[in-house]
Scaffold this motif. Sequence first.
Motif, PDB file in Angstrom:
ATOM      1  N   ILE A 174     -17.791  -0.793  -0.704  1.00 38.49           N
ATOM      2  CA  ILE A 174     -16.486  -0.151  -0.929  1.00 38.49           C
ATOM      3  C   ILE A 174     -15.376  -1.188  -1.187  1.00 38.49           C
ATOM      4  O   ILE A 174     -14.257  -0.827  -1.599  1.00 38.49           O
ATOM      5  N   GLU A 175     -15.691  -2.466  -0.996  1.00 40.66           N
ATOM      6  CA  GLU A 175     -14.641  -3.496  -1.121  1.00 40.66           C
ATOM      7  C   GLU A 175     -13.981  -3.465  -2.503  1.00 40.66           C
ATOM      8  O   GLU A 175     -12.761  -3.566  -2.632  1.00 40.66           O
ATOM      9  N   LYS A 176     -14.769  -3.266  -3.524  1.00 38.98           N
ATOM     10  CA  LYS A 176     -14.242  -3.238  -4.899  1.00 38.98           C
ATOM     11  C   LYS A 176     -13.283  -2.051  -5.071  1.00 38.98           C
ATOM     12  O   LYS A 176     -12.227  -2.166  -5.706  1.00 38.98           O
ATOM     13  N   GLU A 177     -13.663  -0.920  -4.470  1.00 40.13           N
ATOM     14  CA  GLU A 177     -12.795   0.267  -4.574  1.00 40.13           C
ATOM     15  C   GLU A 177     -11.455   0.019  -3.878  1.00 40.13           C
ATOM     16  O   GLU A 177     -10.410   0.436  -4.366  1.00 40.13           O
ATOM     17  N   VAL A 178     -11.535  -0.634  -2.720  1.00 42.51           N
ATOM     18  CA  VAL A 178     -10.295  -0.922  -1.976  1.00 42.51           C
ATOM     19  C   VAL A 178      -9.424  -1.859  -2.807  1.00 42.51           C
ATOM     20  O   VAL A 178      -8.211  -1.642  -2.955  1.00 42.51           O
ATOM     21  N   SER A 179     -10.071  -2.867  -3.370  1.00 39.96           N
ATOM     22  CA  SER A 179      -9.342  -3.840  -4.177  1.00 39.96           C
ATOM     23  C   SER A 179      -8.667  -3.146  -5.367  1.00 39.96           C
ATOM     24  O   SER A 179      -7.487  -3.357  -5.650  1.00 39.96           O
ATOM     25  N   ASN A 180      -9.412  -2.268  -6.043  1.00 35.61           N
ATOM     26  CA  ASN A 180      -8.846  -1.547  -7.192  1.00 35.61           C
ATOM     27  C   ASN A 180      -7.679  -0.666  -6.765  1.00 35.61           C
ATOM     28  O   ASN A 180      -6.657  -0.590  -7.446  1.00 35.61           O
ATOM     29  N   ALA A 181      -7.858   0.007  -5.615  1.00 33.55           N
ATOM     30  CA  ALA A 181      -6.804   0.917  -5.146  1.00 33.55           C
ATOM     31  C   ALA A 181      -5.524   0.131  -4.845  1.00 33.55           C
ATOM     32  O   ALA A 181      -4.421   0.549  -5.210  1.00 33.55           O
ATOM     33  N   HIS A 182      -5.696  -1.013  -4.190  1.00 29.42           N
ATOM     34  CA  HIS A 182      -4.520  -1.837  -3.854  1.00 29.42           C
ATOM     35  C   HIS A 182      -3.840  -2.346  -5.130  1.00 29.42           C
ATOM     36  O   HIS A 182      -2.610  -2.358  -5.243  1.00 29.42           O
TER      37      HIS A 182
ATOM     38  N   GLN B  35       0.421  -2.643  -8.970  1.00 26.46           N
ATOM     39  CA  GLN B  35       0.752  -2.775 -10.401  1.00 26.46           C
ATOM     40  C   GLN B  35       1.390  -1.506 -10.951  1.00 26.46           C
ATOM     41  O   GLN B  35       1.795  -1.453 -12.113  1.00 26.46           O
ATOM     42  N   GLY B  36       1.429  -0.468 -10.120  1.00 24.13           N
ATOM     43  CA  GLY B  36       2.102   0.768 -10.535  1.00 24.13           C
ATOM     44  C   GLY B  36       1.404   1.492 -11.667  1.00 24.13           C
ATOM     45  O   GLY B  36       2.049   2.070 -12.534  1.00 24.13           O
ATOM     46  N   THR B  37       0.069   1.495 -11.636  1.00 21.64           N
ATOM     47  CA  THR B  37      -0.662   2.123 -12.743  1.00 21.64           C
ATOM     48  C   THR B  37      -1.324   3.440 -12.331  1.00 21.64           C
ATOM     49  O   THR B  37      -2.067   4.034 -13.106  1.00 21.64           O
ATOM     50  N   GLY B  38      -1.059   3.895 -11.097  1.00 19.07           N
ATOM     51  CA  GLY B  38      -1.748   5.102 -10.618  1.00 19.07           C
ATOM     52  C   GLY B  38      -0.880   6.348 -10.694  1.00 19.07           C
ATOM     53  O   GLY B  38       0.287   6.295 -11.096  1.00 19.07           O
TER      54      GLY B  38
ATOM     55  N   SER C 233      -5.403   4.031   0.743  1.00 18.06           N
ATOM     56  CA  SER C 233      -6.429   4.992   1.135  1.00 18.06           C
ATOM     57  C   SER C 233      -6.443   6.208   0.210  1.00 18.06           C
ATOM     58  O   SER C 233      -7.505   6.680  -0.207  1.00 18.06           O
ATOM     59  N   ALA C 234      -5.252   6.702  -0.138  1.00 14.12           N
ATOM     60  CA  ALA C 234      -5.184   7.888  -1.006  1.00 14.12           C
ATOM     61  C   ALA C 234      -5.711   7.578  -2.404  1.00 14.12           C
ATOM     62  O   ALA C 234      -6.358   8.433  -3.028  1.00 14.12           O
ATOM     63  N   TYR C 235      -5.463   6.359  -2.878  1.00 14.47           N
ATOM     64  CA  TYR C 235      -6.015   6.011  -4.200  1.00 14.47           C
ATOM     65  C   TYR C 235      -7.536   5.860  -4.137  1.00 14.47           C
ATOM     66  O   TYR C 235      -8.228   6.172  -5.097  1.00 14.47           O
ATOM     67  N   ILE C 236      -8.072   5.392  -3.004  1.00 14.51           N
ATOM     68  CA  ILE C 236      -9.548   5.354  -2.867  1.00 14.51           C
ATOM     69  C   ILE C 236     -10.081   6.789  -2.932  1.00 14.51           C
ATOM     70  O   ILE C 236     -11.094   7.074  -3.545  1.00 14.51           O
ATOM     71  N   LEU C 237      -9.333   7.698  -2.309  1.00 17.68           N
ATOM     72  CA  LEU C 237      -9.735   9.114  -2.280  1.00 17.68           C
ATOM     73  C   LEU C 237      -9.534   9.782  -3.642  1.00 17.68           C
ATOM     74  O   LEU C 237      -9.986  10.899  -3.883  1.00 17.68           O
TER      75      LEU C 237
END
Length: 435
Positions: free
Chosen positions: A21-29, A34-37, A403-407
């Motif tokens: 899950i580390e990659k997902e956490v990294s992407n979410a952060h 970067q304000g892309t979500g 966390s919400a972006y991981i979700l």
Amino acid sequence: MIKVDISNVWGQLSLPDLLAIEKEVSNAHMTLTQGTGAGNDFLGWLTLPTAEETEEMRRIQAAADRIRATSDVFVVIGIGGSYLGPRAAIELMQGCNHNINKGKGDPQIFFAGNTLSTRAWNELLRLLEGKDFSVAVISKSGTTTEPAIAFRGLRWLLERRYGTSGAKKRIYAITDPCKGALRQMADEEGWESFVIPPAAGGRFSVLTPVGLLPLAVAGIDIRQVMSGAYEAMEEYNNLRSFENPVWLYAGVRNLLYRNGKAIEILESYEPGFRMFGGWWQQLFGESEGKDGKGIFPVAAEFTPDLHSLGQMIQQGERNIFETMVRFDAPDQKMTIMGDYKNLDGLNYLEGKTLDFVDEKAYLGTLAAHVDGGVPVITMDMGELNDKKLGEMFYFFELCCGVSAYILDVNPFNQPGVEFYKRNMFQLLGKPGYEA
Ligand code: PA5
């Protein structure tokens, strides 16, 4: 830095799970910073904290000093994100009974406009009898029904007591810089007002005047709070690995959710933490509970709730995980004394401190719940002070966004909240809601 310990969740997840899950956490952060979500027009809170005292903070402090000098009571009107943060902070720092023996110079602080209860309103009127008071009305939209009704009533009271111009000096509006009924009223009536930045959503607004004015009136050092939040912003956004407690908490709670743990209980052994739990509950609940997803957040206080929820946690449905928050014990100790008759059988604790007993209760509960199949994340906050408060607010906000972006949900909207309002307005006959 806040320490997150996951040694008591290993029974429920494995190292490969965590590494995966580390990659997902990294992407979410990264998506967040970067304000892309989704919801990226509400990221103002991410960069709110400042190292230096700002002009606005000076104005907040000056208003707070005036309120402290002229008021026995300060009433803070607001609901949801416009209420929970300041109340959480004041109760955590000063305890649930912070209002006892207070008055002019260090006013009592009551919260209003967070309910439609007539009993609560009548109680507030009784509490204000014979007292000098000032009011802060907080609403980002400026149109929320509960605070609007309370403000109308308190403004009437202020104007009867102090006249229109006297009342004017006792009303502080905290709202959007341009939009909404409250902004229009504040500008037209000439009340002192503070701005909620449009890009900081309600539940992410505690580090704006929403939280800072009530905190300053309570005598909390808002420069220290901001400095703690600033250091948190620097520290927690720059550490890009599981050494970052934000990553660990956000990643592990999502893994547990995927493993069927749909309820998270945030608990502390401090009674003053209960409202902080309420703030956290709104932050995570309103941010994550959408699209048929989300961990249901529950705040609890131990040991009292061990005598109510303890049974359910220990042996109920295995869909719960816990996050236990600990603080360093205060310097002032309570030592248990001996008793020569020892009828209560407590002499085995003679000479021990209350902290010692609390620590054993914590360790005993932790072991019992883990044995019962409940994963427990522990958070060691360290010493509780004004700076730590700022750190904790920023820490949980950042955890929530990641966390919400991981979700894979938009953390910054709350479309579901509108449903009850629409029905209520229709039943009340509000113009525009007839159909
Ligand atoms: O997080 C949110 O946006 C909400 O909880 C709001 O804070 C709450 O509904 C109150 O809204 P307002 O500040 O517009 O009165």
